[in-house]
Design a protein around this motif. Structure first.
Motif, PDB file in Angstrom:
ATOM      1  N   LYS A   1       0.566  -1.276  -0.055  1.00 16.03           N
ATOM      2  CA  LYS A   1      -0.095   0.327   0.594  1.00 16.03           C
ATOM      3  C   LYS A   1       0.703   1.429   0.033  1.00 16.03           C
ATOM      4  O   LYS A   1       2.046   1.513   0.690  1.00 16.03           O
ATOM      5  CB  LYS A   1      -0.634  -0.231   0.916  1.00 16.03           C
ATOM      6  N   GLU A   2       0.418   2.282  -0.468  1.00 14.10           N
ATOM      7  CA  GLU A   2       0.514   3.375  -0.783  1.00 14.10           C
ATOM      8  C   GLU A   2       1.096   4.101   0.115  1.00 14.10           C
ATOM      9  O   GLU A   2       0.537   4.311   1.400  1.00 14.10           O
ATOM     10  CB  GLU A   2      -0.033   4.191  -1.593  1.00 14.10           C
ATOM     11  N   LYS A   3       2.185   3.932   1.160  1.00 13.38           N
ATOM     12  CA  LYS A   3       2.322   5.278   2.675  1.00 13.38           C
ATOM     13  C   LYS A   3       2.867   6.668   2.311  1.00 13.38           C
ATOM     14  O   LYS A   3       3.901   6.976   1.980  1.00 13.38           O
ATOM     15  CB  LYS A   3       2.635   4.555   3.580  1.00 13.38           C
ATOM     16  N   MET A   4       2.562   7.340   3.279  1.00 11.29           N
ATOM     17  CA  MET A   4       2.585   8.681   3.506  1.00 11.29           C
ATOM     18  C   MET A   4       3.631   9.902   2.118  1.00 11.29           C
ATOM     19  O   MET A   4       4.208  11.037   2.208  1.00 11.29           O
ATOM     20  CB  MET A   4       4.576   9.055   3.655  1.00 11.29           C
ATOM     21  N   VAL A   5       2.970   9.162   0.598  1.00  8.00           N
ATOM     22  CA  VAL A   5       2.488   9.868   0.029  1.00  8.00           C
ATOM     23  C   VAL A   5       1.660  11.396  -0.051  1.00  8.00           C
ATOM     24  O   VAL A   5       2.329  12.354  -0.237  1.00  8.00           O
ATOM     25  CB  VAL A   5       2.163   9.360  -1.721  1.00  8.00           C
ATOM     26  N   ASP A   6       0.358  10.946   0.275  1.00  9.69           N
ATOM     27  CA  ASP A   6      -0.330  12.609   0.057  1.00  9.69           C
ATOM     28  C   ASP A   6       0.095  13.220   1.509  1.00  9.69           C
ATOM     29  O   ASP A   6       0.387  14.555   1.491  1.00  9.69           O
ATOM     30  CB  ASP A   6      -1.611  11.991   0.992  1.00  9.69           C
ATOM     31  N   THR A   7       0.431  12.545   2.348  1.00 10.19           N
ATOM     32  CA  THR A   7       0.888  13.330   3.867  1.00 10.19           C
ATOM     33  C   THR A   7       1.882  14.421   3.174  1.00 10.19           C
ATOM     34  O   THR A   7       2.169  15.957   3.569  1.00 10.19           O
ATOM     35  CB  THR A   7       1.268  13.036   4.543  1.00 10.19           C
ATOM     36  N   GLN A   8       3.135  14.236   2.905  1.00  6.84           N
ATOM     37  CA  GLN A   8       4.467  14.873   2.568  1.00  6.84           C
ATOM     38  C   GLN A   8       4.106  15.768   1.499  1.00  6.84           C
ATOM     39  O   GLN A   8       4.252  17.365   1.779  1.00  6.84           O
ATOM     40  CB  GLN A   8       5.883  14.020   1.514  1.00  6.84           C
ATOM     41  N   LEU A   9       2.967  15.678   0.026  1.00  2.00           N
ATOM     42  CA  LEU A   9       3.293  16.587  -0.767  1.00  2.00           C
ATOM     43  C   LEU A   9       2.260  17.559  -0.015  1.00  2.00           C
ATOM     44  O   LEU A   9       2.992  18.131  -0.299  1.00  2.00           O
ATOM     45  CB  LEU A   9       2.263  15.912  -1.921  1.00  2.00           C
ATOM     46  N   THR A  10       0.818  17.450   1.226  1.00  3.90           N
ATOM     47  CA  THR A  10       0.471  18.393   1.027  1.00  3.90           C
ATOM     48  C   THR A  10       1.133  19.242   2.037  1.00  3.90           C
ATOM     49  O   THR A  10       1.097  20.354   2.378  1.00  3.90           O
ATOM     50  CB  THR A  10      -0.557  17.534   2.304  1.00  3.90           C
ATOM     51  N   VAL A  11       2.160  18.977   3.066  1.00  6.64           N
ATOM     52  CA  VAL A  11       3.390  18.995   4.097  1.00  6.64           C
ATOM     53  C   VAL A  11       4.054  20.317   3.259  1.00  6.64           C
ATOM     54  O   VAL A  11       4.054  21.546   2.920  1.00  6.64           O
ATOM     55  CB  VAL A  11       4.031  18.632   4.763  1.00  6.64           C
ATOM     56  N   ASP A  12       4.622  19.459   2.016  1.00  4.44           N
ATOM     57  CA  ASP A  12       5.356  19.885   1.274  1.00  4.44           C
ATOM     58  C   ASP A  12       4.689  21.277   0.438  1.00  4.44           C
ATOM     59  O   ASP A  12       5.344  22.907   0.390  1.00  4.44           O
ATOM     60  CB  ASP A  12       5.912  19.506   0.188  1.00  4.44           C
ATOM     61  N   LEU A  13       3.674  21.069   0.032  1.00  8.37           N
ATOM     62  CA  LEU A  13       2.157  22.250  -0.703  1.00  8.37           C
ATOM     63  C   LEU A  13       2.268  23.478  -0.128  1.00  8.37           C
ATOM     64  O   LEU A  13       2.789  24.768   0.017  1.00  8.37           O
ATOM     65  CB  LEU A  13       1.448  21.692  -1.245  1.00  8.37           C
ATOM     66  N   MET A  14       2.040  23.497   1.625  1.00  7.37           N
ATOM     67  CA  MET A  14       1.349  24.275   2.888  1.00  7.37           C
ATOM     68  C   MET A  14       2.919  24.927   2.709  1.00  7.37           C
ATOM     69  O   MET A  14       2.166  26.336   2.874  1.00  7.37           O
ATOM     70  CB  MET A  14       1.275  23.612   3.920  1.00  7.37           C
TER      71      MET A  14
END
Length: 120
Positions: free
Chosen positions: A34-47
């Motif tokens: 399963k994909e892990k941490m991808v959504d969170t890291q993208l969101t953190v970097d974007l913010m």
């Protein structure tokens, strides 16, 4: 910037992105594949970037994703004055389509996204 789980060695999209100057942020899949941490890291970097690195007058954001997990970050970017384009297949969630400044369906572009170079 490209975010995702580790692609197979023959994946042409990730190789093409790197060749065109994108930095790839690749994460290991879980033991259940399963994909892990991808959504969170993208969101953190974007913010972080919309508040410290980017300028809404000159920078545009393009997110290739279809789920509603990104809606709060997209809305925060738009509140800061950024144009946010979301590109995904036509079945993207209604919430992300509504949150985006612009939606670009990828249906019909599969050949462009999986282009493989022919060797001379």
């Amino acid at each position: 910037m490209f975010y995702g789980s580790e692609p197979p060695p023959t994946d042409s999209v990730w190789h093409a992105a790197k060749e065109h100057g994108f930095q790839n942020k690749i994460f290991q899949r879980s033991k259940h594949n399963k994909e892990k941490m991808v959504d969170t890291q993208l969101t953190v970097d974007l913010m972080k970037d919309i508040y410290t690195e980017l300028d809404p007058a000159t920078d545009r954001l393009i997110i290739i994703a279809g789920d509603a997990d990104y809606v709060p970050a997209i809305l925060a970017a738009r509140d800061r004055g950024f144009h946010v384009k979301v590109a995904f297949w036509q079945h993207a969630s209604a919430a992300i389509r509504k949150a985006a400044s612009e939606f670009q369906p990828l249906n019909g572009h599969l050949n462009d996204l999986t282009h493989k170079r022919r060797r001379p």
